[in-house]
Design a protein around this motif. Structure first.
Motif, mmCIF file in Angstrom:
data_model
loop_
_atom_site.group_PDB
_atom_site.id
_atom_site.type_symbol
_atom_site.label_atom_id
_atom_site.label_comp_id
_atom_site.label_asym_id
_atom_site.label_seq_id
_atom_site.Cartn_x
_atom_site.Cartn_y
_atom_site.Cartn_z
ATOM 1 N N LEU A 43 0.828 -1.209 0.000
ATOM 2 C CA LEU A 43 0.000 0.000 0.000
ATOM 3 C C LEU A 43 0.864 1.262 0.000
ATOM 4 O O LEU A 43 0.625 2.188 -0.779
ATOM 5 N N VAL A 44 1.860 1.307 0.861
ATOM 6 C CA VAL A 44 2.705 2.500 0.961
ATOM 7 C C VAL A 44 3.469 2.739 -0.334
ATOM 8 O O VAL A 44 3.495 3.857 -0.855
ATOM 9 N N HIS A 45 4.078 1.694 -0.882
ATOM 10 C CA HIS A 45 4.834 1.859 -2.127
ATOM 11 C C HIS A 45 3.925 2.224 -3.296
ATOM 12 O O HIS A 45 4.319 2.986 -4.177
ATOM 13 N N ALA A 46 2.709 1.701 -3.324
ATOM 14 C CA ALA A 46 1.769 2.026 -4.406
ATOM 15 C C ALA A 46 1.260 3.456 -4.281
ATOM 16 O O ALA A 46 0.918 4.080 -5.286
ATOM 17 N N LEU A 47 1.217 3.990 -3.076
ATOM 18 C CA LEU A 47 0.788 5.374 -2.873
ATOM 19 C C LEU A 47 1.872 6.380 -3.251
ATOM 20 O O LEU A 47 1.574 7.524 -3.572
ATOM 21 N N ILE A 54 4.763 -5.669 -10.922
ATOM 22 C CA ILE A 54 6.152 -6.149 -10.992
ATOM 23 C C ILE A 54 7.087 -5.200 -10.242
ATOM 24 O O ILE A 54 7.966 -5.636 -9.493
ATOM 25 N N GLN A 55 6.899 -3.890 -10.417
ATOM 26 C CA GLN A 55 7.733 -2.915 -9.706
ATOM 27 C C GLN A 55 7.521 -3.016 -8.197
ATOM 28 O O GLN A 55 8.484 -2.964 -7.423
ATOM 29 N N LEU A 56 6.274 -3.159 -7.790
ATOM 30 C CA LEU A 56 5.981 -3.265 -6.361
ATOM 31 C C LEU A 56 6.560 -4.547 -5.771
ATOM 32 O O LEU A 56 7.086 -4.533 -4.659
ATOM 33 N N ALA A 57 6.490 -5.638 -6.520
ATOM 34 C CA ALA A 57 7.068 -6.898 -6.042
ATOM 35 C C ALA A 57 8.573 -6.746 -5.818
ATOM 36 O O ALA A 57 9.105 -7.225 -4.813
ATOM 37 N N ALA A 58 9.244 -6.050 -6.725
ATOM 38 C CA ALA A 58 10.687 -5.842 -6.580
ATOM 39 C C ALA A 58 10.988 -4.971 -5.362
ATOM 40 O O ALA A 58 11.897 -5.272 -4.584
ATOM 41 N N LEU A 59 10.214 -3.899 -5.174
ATOM 42 C CA LEU A 59 10.430 -3.019 -4.018
ATOM 43 C C LEU A 59 10.180 -3.742 -2.696
ATOM 44 O O LEU A 59 10.868 -3.501 -1.707
ATOM 45 N N MET A 67 3.206 -11.991 -4.363
ATOM 46 C CA MET A 67 2.711 -10.682 -4.761
ATOM 47 C C MET A 67 1.283 -10.773 -5.276
ATOM 48 O O MET A 67 0.422 -9.985 -4.886
ATOM 49 N N VAL A 68 1.020 -11.737 -6.140
ATOM 50 C CA VAL A 68 -0.322 -11.898 -6.704
ATOM 51 C C VAL A 68 -1.336 -12.156 -5.600
ATOM 52 O O VAL A 68 -2.405 -11.537 -5.554
ATOM 53 N N ASP A 143 17.076 4.965 3.942
ATOM 54 C CA ASP A 143 15.986 4.149 4.454
ATOM 55 C C ASP A 143 15.191 3.594 3.280
ATOM 56 O O ASP A 143 14.650 4.359 2.485
ATOM 57 N N PRO A 144 15.102 2.254 3.137
ATOM 58 C CA PRO A 144 14.372 1.687 2.005
ATOM 59 C C PRO A 144 12.861 1.731 2.186
ATOM 60 O O PRO A 144 12.124 1.318 1.312
ATOM 61 N N GLY A 145 12.403 2.233 3.315
ATOM 62 C CA GLY A 145 10.962 2.294 3.545
ATOM 63 C C GLY A 145 10.446 1.025 4.176
ATOM 64 O O GLY A 145 11.209 0.181 4.641
#
Length: 155
Positions: A43-47, A54-59, A67-68, A143-145
Protein backbone atom coordinates in the motif's frame (compact mmCIF):
# COMPACT_ATOMS: atom_id res chain seq x y z
CA UNK A 1 38.82 -31.84 20.72
CA UNK A 2 38.22 -28.18 21.59
CA UNK A 3 35.93 -25.81 19.78
CA UNK A 4 37.58 -22.93 17.96
CA UNK A 5 37.94 -19.78 20.01
CA UNK A 6 35.49 -17.01 19.18
CA UNK A 7 37.18 -13.67 18.78
CA UNK A 8 34.06 -11.65 17.91
CA UNK A 9 30.52 -11.49 19.24
CA UNK A 10 27.97 -13.43 17.12
CA UNK A 11 26.29 -10.39 15.61
CA UNK A 12 24.56 -12.52 12.98
CA UNK A 13 22.71 -14.40 15.70
CA UNK A 14 21.90 -11.20 17.58
CA UNK A 15 20.61 -9.45 14.46
CA UNK A 16 18.53 -12.49 13.52
CA UNK A 17 16.99 -12.66 17.01
CA UNK A 18 16.32 -8.92 17.10
CA UNK A 19 14.81 -9.05 13.60
CA UNK A 20 12.60 -11.97 14.55
CA UNK A 21 11.33 -10.25 17.69
CA UNK A 22 10.68 -6.98 15.88
CA UNK A 23 8.97 -8.72 12.94
CA UNK A 24 6.67 -10.56 15.31
CA UNK A 25 5.81 -7.35 17.16
CA UNK A 26 5.11 -5.58 13.89
CA UNK A 27 2.96 -8.42 12.55
CA UNK A 28 0.92 -8.56 15.76
CA UNK A 29 0.45 -4.79 15.90
CA UNK A 30 -0.69 -4.57 12.26
CA UNK A 31 -3.01 -7.56 12.79
CA UNK A 32 -4.94 -5.35 15.22
CA UNK A 33 -6.04 -3.29 12.19
CA UNK A 34 -6.39 -6.34 9.92
CA UNK A 35 -3.25 -5.72 7.86
CA UNK A 36 -0.13 -7.77 7.30
CA UNK A 37 3.32 -6.22 6.95
CA UNK A 38 3.27 -7.24 3.27
CA UNK A 39 -0.03 -5.47 2.69
CA UNK A 40 1.25 -2.37 4.45
CA UNK A 41 4.41 -2.39 2.37
CA UNK A 42 2.52 -2.71 -0.92
CA UNK A 43 0.00 0.00 0.00
CA UNK A 44 2.70 2.50 0.96
CA UNK A 45 4.83 1.86 -2.13
CA UNK A 46 1.77 2.03 -4.41
CA UNK A 47 0.79 5.37 -2.87
CA UNK A 48 4.22 6.88 -3.50
CA UNK A 49 3.77 6.84 -7.28
CA UNK A 50 2.10 4.85 -10.05
CA UNK A 51 3.77 1.45 -10.01
CA UNK A 52 3.13 -1.86 -11.69
CA UNK A 53 2.68 -5.09 -9.81
CA UNK A 54 6.15 -6.15 -10.99
CA UNK A 55 7.73 -2.91 -9.71
CA UNK A 56 5.98 -3.26 -6.36
CA UNK A 57 7.07 -6.90 -6.04
CA UNK A 58 10.69 -5.84 -6.58
CA UNK A 59 10.43 -3.02 -4.02
CA UNK A 60 8.82 -5.32 -1.46
CA UNK A 61 11.18 -8.21 -2.28
CA UNK A 62 8.25 -10.53 -2.94
CA UNK A 63 8.13 -13.42 -5.39
CA UNK A 64 5.45 -13.36 -8.09
CA UNK A 65 3.10 -15.83 -6.39
CA UNK A 66 3.21 -14.02 -3.04
CA UNK A 67 2.71 -10.68 -4.76
CA UNK A 68 -0.32 -11.90 -6.70
CA UNK A 69 -1.97 -13.36 -3.60
CA UNK A 70 -1.24 -10.19 -1.60
CA UNK A 71 -2.78 -7.94 -4.28
CA UNK A 72 -5.72 -10.34 -4.63
CA UNK A 73 -6.35 -9.92 -0.90
CA UNK A 74 -5.99 -6.13 -1.08
CA UNK A 75 -8.56 -6.10 -3.90
CA UNK A 76 -10.90 -8.44 -2.02
CA UNK A 77 -10.83 -6.04 0.93
CA UNK A 78 -11.39 -2.98 -1.26
CA UNK A 79 -7.98 -1.49 -0.38
CA UNK A 80 -6.49 -1.52 -3.90
CA UNK A 81 -7.33 -2.41 -7.47
CA UNK A 82 -5.49 -3.36 -10.62
CA UNK A 83 -5.82 -0.78 -13.41
CA UNK A 84 -4.30 -0.36 -16.86
CA UNK A 85 -1.13 1.75 -16.84
CA UNK A 86 -1.41 5.18 -18.44
CA UNK A 87 2.06 4.79 -19.96
CA UNK A 88 2.18 1.08 -20.94
CA UNK A 89 -1.02 -0.54 -22.13
CA UNK A 90 0.41 -4.03 -21.47
CA UNK A 91 1.09 -3.26 -17.80
CA UNK A 92 -1.28 -3.12 -14.85
CA UNK A 93 -0.72 -0.72 -11.98
CA UNK A 94 -1.87 -1.21 -8.42
CA UNK A 95 -4.06 1.73 -7.48
CA UNK A 96 -4.84 2.27 -3.81
CA UNK A 97 -8.45 3.12 -3.01
CA UNK A 98 -9.47 5.77 -0.48
CA UNK A 99 -10.16 2.98 2.00
CA UNK A 100 -6.67 1.63 1.29
CA UNK A 101 -5.08 5.06 1.77
CA UNK A 102 -6.74 5.38 5.17
CA UNK A 103 -5.61 1.85 6.10
CA UNK A 104 -2.04 2.63 4.99
CA UNK A 105 -1.99 5.80 7.09
CA UNK A 106 -3.18 3.92 10.17
CA UNK A 107 -0.75 1.11 9.42
CA UNK A 108 2.14 3.55 9.09
CA UNK A 109 1.33 5.05 12.48
CA UNK A 110 1.52 1.53 13.93
CA UNK A 111 4.79 0.73 12.11
CA UNK A 112 6.30 3.97 13.39
CA UNK A 113 5.12 3.22 16.95
CA UNK A 114 6.63 -0.27 16.88
CA UNK A 115 9.93 1.08 15.59
CA UNK A 116 9.95 3.99 18.06
CA UNK A 117 9.26 1.56 20.90
CA UNK A 118 12.15 -0.66 19.81
CA UNK A 119 14.51 2.31 19.53
CA UNK A 120 13.21 3.56 22.87
CA UNK A 121 15.11 0.75 24.57
CA UNK A 122 18.34 2.54 23.59
CA UNK A 123 19.75 5.70 25.13
CA UNK A 124 18.67 8.82 23.19
CA UNK A 125 22.22 9.62 22.12
CA UNK A 126 22.73 6.13 20.61
CA UNK A 127 19.61 5.83 18.44
CA UNK A 128 20.73 7.66 15.29
CA UNK A 129 24.13 5.94 15.32
CA UNK A 130 22.45 2.55 15.78
CA UNK A 131 20.12 3.08 12.81
CA UNK A 132 23.02 4.35 10.69
CA UNK A 133 25.12 1.33 11.67
CA UNK A 134 22.30 -1.05 10.75
CA UNK A 135 22.05 0.64 7.37
CA UNK A 136 25.79 0.27 6.85
CA UNK A 137 25.66 -3.43 7.77
CA UNK A 138 22.74 -3.94 5.38
CA UNK A 139 24.57 -2.07 2.64
CA UNK A 140 21.90 0.60 2.15
CA UNK A 141 22.67 4.28 2.03
CA UNK A 142 19.11 5.42 2.73
CA UNK A 143 15.99 4.15 4.45
CA UNK A 144 14.37 1.69 2.00
CA UNK A 145 10.96 2.29 3.55
CA UNK A 146 8.55 -0.29 4.88
CA UNK A 147 9.58 -3.88 4.45
CA UNK A 148 7.51 -7.04 4.71
CA UNK A 149 8.16 -9.99 6.92
CA UNK A 150 9.79 -12.70 4.83
CA UNK A 151 9.00 -16.25 5.86
CA UNK A 152 11.48 -18.99 5.18
CA UNK A 153 10.70 -21.13 2.13
CA UNK A 154 8.83 -24.34 2.89
CA UNK A 155 7.08 -23.05 6.02
Amino acid sequence: MAAPERTERDITGLLNMAGHVLSNRLGAALADVDLTPRMQCILVHALEEERTQIQLAALADLDKTTMVSTVDELERRGLAERRPSATDRRARIIAVTEKGRLAAEEGQRIVDQVHASALGTLPDESRAAFVEALGALAGVSRDPGPQPIRRARGR
